[in-house]
Design a protein around this motif. Structure first.
Motif, PDB file in Angstrom:
ATOM      1  N   UNK A 102       0.820  -1.215   0.000  1.00 20.43           N
ATOM      2  CA  UNK A 102       0.000   0.000   0.000  1.00 20.43           C
ATOM      3  C   UNK A 102       0.851   1.261   0.000  1.00 20.43           C
ATOM      4  N   UNK A 103       2.052   1.186   0.598  1.00 26.94           N
ATOM      5  CA  UNK A 103       2.909   2.378   0.625  1.00 26.94           C
ATOM      6  C   UNK A 103       4.127   2.240  -0.283  1.00 26.94           C
ATOM      7  N   UNK A 104       4.614   1.010  -0.473  1.00 25.86           N
ATOM      8  CA  UNK A 104       5.738   0.795  -1.378  1.00 25.86           C
ATOM      9  C   UNK A 104       5.176   0.459  -2.757  1.00 25.86           C
ATOM     10  N   UNK A 105       5.061   1.475  -3.586  1.00 23.70           N
ATOM     11  CA  UNK A 105       4.440   1.336  -4.899  1.00 23.70           C
ATOM     12  C   UNK A 105       5.109   2.290  -5.878  1.00 23.70           C
ATOM     13  N   UNK A 106       4.995   2.030  -7.182  1.00 30.70           N
ATOM     14  CA  UNK A 106       5.668   2.879  -8.171  1.00 30.70           C
ATOM     15  C   UNK A 106       5.060   4.277  -8.228  1.00 30.70           C
ATOM     16  N   UNK A 107       5.853   5.216  -8.720  1.00 29.98           N
ATOM     17  CA  UNK A 107       5.339   6.553  -9.010  1.00 29.98           C
ATOM     18  C   UNK A 107       5.498   6.814 -10.510  1.00 29.98           C
ATOM     19  N   UNK A 108       4.822   7.814 -11.021  1.00 29.85           N
ATOM     20  CA  UNK A 108       4.948   8.115 -12.450  1.00 29.85           C
ATOM     21  C   UNK A 108       6.178   9.001 -12.692  1.00 29.85           C
ATOM     22  N   UNK A 109       6.602   9.163 -13.950  1.00 30.25           N
ATOM     23  CA  UNK A 109       7.828   9.921 -14.244  1.00 30.25           C
ATOM     24  C   UNK A 109       7.810  11.356 -13.719  1.00 30.25           C
TER      25      UNK A 109
END
Length: 388
Positions: free
Chosen positions: A197-204
């Motif tokens: 839930x907190x360790x997830x990808x982000x966009x560029x």
């Protein structure tokens, strides 16, 4: 079920195994379990992280590193004996070696107290000792003459007295079979988990914004390491690899470590003129960590020995490729590379390869296989076997 979980670490601080133990406990409460946690911590570490259906009893941490089993653990065990007179539990879930004296209690009084034990091995101390001796790494006196002997005694008793022993990786399981001729039927592999839930990808665009916030150039290739800076993790090789990488490659180190080793890292930075390419961020709490993975390009952990490091899963869960060693890597995970040679130039070659291949991480695989909810269900399967 009513579970007694015995652990050494509980947040805050969010260091060591504390995030993993918190994540597993939180997931188990969702399955309807009531859990009592015995842990150790500093009085000024901050307010305990509390959870519904979880009772926490904290004991004072060992005043000197390496002495927990001759200070905190005996005091905890004395409290445990009296606590058991008034509290019924269905299972004793003992993590690591902190439960040494509970094993001794069960050895002496197991004919009265029939409560089953599930041991949870995050490492095999005997194997770690052998690896460190073989690699020529520095050995501390307290570790050699107090910590390691008691750890090994704890492991012998755990293998004898526990109904089942959970190992966090195949390599840890194999270590116990090799070092102790352990009964393979008792050993069950359940890897560490990750809070997806907190360790997830982000966009560029978010990635660029994060880099601006921490003072890293937009066009930099960020090689990161997060955790404890100790000799067996070979952090110095990450720093030295910059000598063989283009000038836009930078190293970001998040965490803290032993003063002598941190001083060694800073000496390398100064002597090699890498001051503008190495960023020491300092220790961060678990909720703060995701952004440091998300702004990275490669996560590197060239350890001599590991169990199944949570930082590897956290990086993968954020969509970042990983180069790691010291444990048996799951070969079916794309973006997870093995560090086969522990030298700065070889590590630089591997980092270059990873950045060029730019593998897309299967986030759904990480979530389905390694989320704490998934791991808690696997532990429930072990508990179910106790009822048979």
């Amino acid at each position: 079920m009513k579970i007694l979980r015995v652990v050494y670490e509980w947040p805050p601080p969010w260091t060591g195994l504390a995030p993993a133990l918190y994540g597993m406990t939180k997931a188990q409460t969702k399955l309807g379990h009531h859990i009592t946690v015995f842990c150790a911590r500093w009085p000024k570490a901050g307010a305990l992280e509390l959870l519904s259906n979880v009772d926490i009893k904290a004991f004072l941490r060992a005043p000197i590193k390496g002495t927990a089993l001759v200070t905190t653990a005996p005091l905890m065990a004395i409290y445990f004996v009296f606590w058991r007179l008034f509290h019924k539990v269905d299972v004793l879930h003992l993590h690591g070696h902190f439960g040494l004296y509970i094993y001794i209690y069960k050895f002496l009084f197991g004919f009265i107290d029939k409560t089953p034990i599930v041991a949870h091995f995050h490492i095999c101390s005997k194997a770690r000792e052998n690896e460190i001796l073989h690699s020529g790494k520095r050995i501390y006196v307290l570790s050699k003459f107090i910590e390691w002997p008691l750890h090994k005694l704890s492991e012998v008793l755990a293998l004898k007295l526990a109904s089942y022993c959970i190992c966090v990786s195949e390599s840890v399981k194999n270590d116990f079979i090799k070092e102790y001729s352990a009964d393979e039927k008792k050993l069950i592999v359940i890897e560490s988990g990750v809070d997806t839930d907190i360790f997830k990808p982000c966009n560029p665009y978010e990635k660029l914004d994060l880099r601006r916030r921490v003072g890293i150039k937009e066009d930099a290739v960020v090689v990161s390491n997060i955790g404890a800076f100790v000799d067996r993790k070979n952090i110095h090789l990450i720093v030295e690899s910059l000598k063989f990488l283009p000038s836009n490659f930078v190293v970001m180190l998040v965490g803290k470590g032993e003063k002598a080793y941190v001083d060694k890292l800073k000496e390398i930075v100064a002597s090699e003129g890498l001051g503008l390419r190495v960023k020491f961020v300092g220790e961060k709490s678990n909720p703060e960590l995701p952004i440091y993975y998300q702004l990275s390009d490669v996560f590197v952990l060239p350890s001599v020995y590991e169990g199944f490091p949570k930082v590897v899963l956290e990086a993968l869960s954020c969509g970042i490729s990983v180069a790691a060693s010291g444990f048996k890597l799951p070969l079916d995970i794309k973006g997870l590379y093995e560090v086969k040679v522990h030298s700065a130039d070889s590590l630089a070659e591997l980092i270059t390869k990873i950045t060029e291949e730019s593998v897309k991480i299967d986030i759904n695989l990480i979530r389905s296989r390694f989320s704490w909810d998934a791991q808690a269900r696997k532990v429930d399967f072990v508990y179910d076997k106790l009822r048979v």
